[in-house]
Design a protein around this motif. Structure first.
Motif, PDB file in Angstrom:
ATOM      1  N   VAL A 158       0.866  -1.171   0.000  1.00  0.00           N
ATOM      2  CA  VAL A 158       0.000   0.000   0.000  1.00  0.00           C
ATOM      3  C   VAL A 158       0.905   1.224   0.000  1.00  0.00           C
ATOM      4  O   VAL A 158       1.759   1.372   0.873  1.00  0.00           O
ATOM      5  CB  VAL A 158      -0.922   0.023   1.240  1.00  0.00           C
ATOM      6  N   ILE A 159       0.739   2.063  -1.014  1.00  0.00           N
ATOM      7  CA  ILE A 159       1.456   3.338  -1.053  1.00  0.00           C
ATOM      8  C   ILE A 159       0.541   4.345  -0.366  1.00  0.00           C
ATOM      9  O   ILE A 159      -0.573   4.589  -0.829  1.00  0.00           O
ATOM     10  CB  ILE A 159       1.755   3.774  -2.498  1.00  0.00           C
ATOM     11  N   VAL A 160       0.992   4.876   0.761  1.00  0.00           N
ATOM     12  CA  VAL A 160       0.199   5.862   1.489  1.00  0.00           C
ATOM     13  C   VAL A 160       0.512   7.227   0.902  1.00  0.00           C
ATOM     14  O   VAL A 160       1.667   7.664   0.876  1.00  0.00           O
ATOM     15  CB  VAL A 160       0.490   5.817   3.008  1.00  0.00           C
ATOM     16  N   LEU A 161      -0.533   7.871   0.376  1.00  0.00           N
ATOM     17  CA  LEU A 161      -0.388   9.136  -0.338  1.00  0.00           C
ATOM     18  C   LEU A 161      -1.005  10.273   0.448  1.00  0.00           C
ATOM     19  O   LEU A 161      -1.977  10.075   1.183  1.00  0.00           O
ATOM     20  CB  LEU A 161      -1.115   9.046  -1.690  1.00  0.00           C
ATOM     21  N   ASN A 162      -0.453  11.456   0.257  1.00  0.00           N
ATOM     22  CA  ASN A 162      -1.070  12.650   0.801  1.00  0.00           C
ATOM     23  C   ASN A 162      -1.560  13.454  -0.396  1.00  0.00           C
ATOM     24  O   ASN A 162      -0.763  13.983  -1.166  1.00  0.00           O
ATOM     25  CB  ASN A 162      -0.066  13.461   1.625  1.00  0.00           C
ATOM     26  N   VAL A 163      -2.874  13.469  -0.586  1.00  0.00           N
ATOM     27  CA  VAL A 163      -3.480  14.092  -1.763  1.00  0.00           C
ATOM     28  C   VAL A 163      -4.443  15.170  -1.307  1.00  0.00           C
ATOM     29  O   VAL A 163      -5.439  14.877  -0.655  1.00  0.00           O
ATOM     30  CB  VAL A 163      -4.229  13.026  -2.600  1.00  0.00           C
ATOM     31  N   LYS A 164      -4.118  16.398  -1.651  1.00  0.00           N
ATOM     32  CA  LYS A 164      -4.973  17.544  -1.303  1.00  0.00           C
ATOM     33  C   LYS A 164      -5.364  17.531   0.172  1.00  0.00           C
ATOM     34  O   LYS A 164      -6.518  17.733   0.535  1.00  0.00           O
ATOM     35  CB  LYS A 164      -6.217  17.574  -2.200  1.00  0.00           C
ATOM     36  N   GLY A 165      -4.369  17.256   1.017  1.00  0.00           N
ATOM     37  CA  GLY A 165      -4.607  17.291   2.460  1.00  0.00           C
ATOM     38  C   GLY A 165      -5.272  16.053   3.030  1.00  0.00           C
ATOM     39  O   GLY A 165      -5.493  15.974   4.229  1.00  0.00           O
ATOM     40  N   ARG A 166      -5.599  15.073   2.177  1.00  0.00           N
ATOM     41  CA  ARG A 166      -6.196  13.823   2.669  1.00  0.00           C
ATOM     42  C   ARG A 166      -5.166  12.701   2.536  1.00  0.00           C
ATOM     43  O   ARG A 166      -4.387  12.680   1.596  1.00  0.00           O
ATOM     44  CB  ARG A 166      -7.412  13.422   1.803  1.00  0.00           C
ATOM     45  N   VAL A 167      -5.223  11.760   3.466  1.00  0.00           N
ATOM     46  CA  VAL A 167      -4.345  10.593   3.398  1.00  0.00           C
ATOM     47  C   VAL A 167      -5.146   9.447   2.785  1.00  0.00           C
ATOM     48  O   VAL A 167      -6.254   9.146   3.227  1.00  0.00           O
ATOM     49  CB  VAL A 167      -3.824  10.213   4.802  1.00  0.00           C
ATOM     50  N   VAL A 168      -4.594   8.843   1.726  1.00  0.00           N
ATOM     51  CA  VAL A 168      -5.263   7.771   0.994  1.00  0.00           C
ATOM     52  C   VAL A 168      -4.232   6.672   0.730  1.00  0.00           C
ATOM     53  O   VAL A 168      -3.079   6.963   0.426  1.00  0.00           O
ATOM     54  CB  VAL A 168      -5.802   8.295  -0.363  1.00  0.00           C
ATOM     55  N   GLY A 169      -4.668   5.414   0.821  1.00  0.00           N
ATOM     56  CA  GLY A 169      -3.778   4.300   0.520  1.00  0.00           C
ATOM     57  C   GLY A 169      -4.090   3.736  -0.856  1.00  0.00           C
ATOM     58  O   GLY A 169      -5.258   3.576  -1.209  1.00  0.00           O
ATOM     59  N   ALA A 170      -3.054   3.422  -1.630  1.00  0.00           N
ATOM     60  CA  ALA A 170      -3.229   2.841  -2.959  1.00  0.00           C
ATOM     61  C   ALA A 170      -2.562   1.467  -2.987  1.00  0.00           C
ATOM     62  O   ALA A 170      -1.356   1.356  -2.737  1.00  0.00           O
ATOM     63  CB  ALA A 170      -2.609   3.740  -4.023  1.00  0.00           C
ATOM     64  N   VAL A 171      -3.351   0.424  -3.275  1.00  0.00           N
ATOM     65  CA  VAL A 171      -2.813  -0.932  -3.350  1.00  0.00           C
ATOM     66  C   VAL A 171      -2.210  -1.145  -4.737  1.00  0.00           C
ATOM     67  O   VAL A 171      -2.861  -0.874  -5.750  1.00  0.00           O
ATOM     68  CB  VAL A 171      -3.926  -1.985  -3.113  1.00  0.00           C
ATOM     69  N   VAL A 172      -0.955  -1.625  -4.767  1.00  0.00           N
ATOM     70  CA  VAL A 172      -0.271  -1.927  -6.027  1.00  0.00           C
ATOM     71  C   VAL A 172       0.376  -3.302  -5.909  1.00  0.00           C
ATOM     72  O   VAL A 172       0.531  -3.836  -4.813  1.00  0.00           O
ATOM     73  CB  VAL A 172       0.784  -0.850  -6.386  1.00  0.00           C
ATOM     74  N   ASP A 173       0.749  -3.891  -7.065  1.00  0.00           N
ATOM     75  CA  ASP A 173       1.365  -5.218  -7.055  1.00  0.00           C
ATOM     76  C   ASP A 173       2.707  -5.217  -6.341  1.00  0.00           C
ATOM     77  O   ASP A 173       2.997  -6.102  -5.560  1.00  0.00           O
ATOM     78  CB  ASP A 173       1.542  -5.740  -8.481  1.00  0.00           C
ATOM     79  N   SER A 174       3.538  -4.231  -6.635  1.00  0.00           N
ATOM     80  CA  SER A 174       4.837  -4.118  -5.964  1.00  0.00           C
ATOM     81  C   SER A 174       5.427  -2.746  -6.270  1.00  0.00           C
ATOM     82  O   SER A 174       5.067  -2.111  -7.256  1.00  0.00           O
ATOM     83  CB  SER A 174       5.806  -5.205  -6.439  1.00  0.00           C
ATOM     84  N   VAL A 175       6.327  -2.303  -5.393  1.00  0.00           N
ATOM     85  CA  VAL A 175       7.044  -1.047  -5.618  1.00  0.00           C
ATOM     86  C   VAL A 175       8.388  -1.400  -6.229  1.00  0.00           C
ATOM     87  O   VAL A 175       9.046  -2.342  -5.782  1.00  0.00           O
ATOM     88  CB  VAL A 175       7.207  -0.277  -4.289  1.00  0.00           C
ATOM     89  N   SER A 176       8.792  -0.678  -7.270  1.00  0.00           N
ATOM     90  CA  SER A 176      10.061  -0.979  -7.943  1.00  0.00           C
ATOM     91  C   SER A 176      11.198  -0.182  -7.326  1.00  0.00           C
ATOM     92  O   SER A 176      12.038  -0.717  -6.630  1.00  0.00           O
ATOM     93  CB  SER A 176       9.956  -0.693  -9.434  1.00  0.00           C
ATOM     94  N   ASP A 177      11.223   1.129  -7.566  1.00  0.00           N
ATOM     95  CA  ASP A 177      12.302   1.946  -7.036  1.00  0.00           C
ATOM     96  C   ASP A 177      11.951   3.421  -7.137  1.00  0.00           C
ATOM     97  O   ASP A 177      10.847   3.787  -7.534  1.00  0.00           O
ATOM     98  CB  ASP A 177      13.632   1.662  -7.755  1.00  0.00           C
ATOM     99  N   VAL A 178      12.910   4.253  -6.765  1.00  0.00           N
ATOM    100  CA  VAL A 178      12.759   5.703  -6.888  1.00  0.00           C
ATOM    101  C   VAL A 178      13.745   6.147  -7.965  1.00  0.00           C
ATOM    102  O   VAL A 178      14.921   5.810  -7.916  1.00  0.00           O
ATOM    103  CB  VAL A 178      13.066   6.417  -5.550  1.00  0.00           C
ATOM    104  N   LEU A 179      13.221   6.870  -8.962  1.00  0.00           N
ATOM    105  CA  LEU A 179      14.046   7.326 -10.066  1.00  0.00           C
ATOM    106  C   LEU A 179      13.994   8.838 -10.178  1.00  0.00           C
ATOM    107  O   LEU A 179      12.949   9.439  -9.935  1.00  0.00           O
ATOM    108  CB  LEU A 179      13.529   6.750 -11.390  1.00  0.00           C
TER     109      LEU A 179
END
Length: 172
Positions: free
Chosen positions: A97-118
């Protein structure tokens, strides 16, 4: 007096160059949804967590899996795989779950896997071609090719704040 003007001029020049450098390379978190790899602005990411089964909410859309309590904050969990029309949404040890901060709200996004930071320059991101696809392309900002990998760049804030998600208050 000229030395002061000169110093101010140099300081302005350095500030402009620093701003340009900051603008030219942005960092993106990359993750997988099915066979595709996506990139989102790292500044929207609060944290990455392992998947835990959320508490289901009645009458929520299928892609809203429910909510979790994250240190006292109730966070809606959206399965991006279901939202974006992936064939399957399997939950395994790589599911995060990628926990995001979007327009002042915290939302979790389920993804298959995280790769890296580029770090990608603005020039390396090409406009996305117009295409008829299952994925709503209005949230795709471009395509970037990195070492034989095609990255689909996504405006995660617009996606999460879109009215059909029902996550944001209309007044925001």
């Amino acid at each position: 007096m000229d030395m002061i003007h000169e110093a101010a001029h140099v300081a302005r020049h350095e500030a402009a160059r620093a701003a340009l450098a900051a603008q030219s390379g942005s960092e993106y978190l990359t993750f997988r949804l099915g066979a595709e790899e996506y990139g989102i602005d790292i500044l929207k990411v609060q944290e990455i967590r392992s998947y835990e089964v959320p508490t289901r909410i009645a009458n929520a859309p299928q892609f809203v899996k429910g909510v979790v309590n994250l240190r006292g904050v109730i966070v809606p969990i959206v399965d991006l795989r279901l939202k974006l029309g992936c064939d399957t949404a399997e939950y395994n040890s790589f599911t995060v779950v990628i926990v995001l901060n979007v327009k002042g709200r915290v939302v979790g996004a389920v993804v298959d896997s995280v790769s890296d930071v580029l770090e990608l320059s603005a020039e390396s991101i090409k406009p996305a071609p117009e295409m008829a696809s299952a994925v709503d392309t209005s949230f795709i900002t471009g395509i970037s090719s990195v070492n034989d990998r095609m990255l689909i760049m996504m405006d995660i804030e617009s996606l999460m704040a879109s009215p059909d998600m029902g996550l944001m208050d209309e007044s925001h």
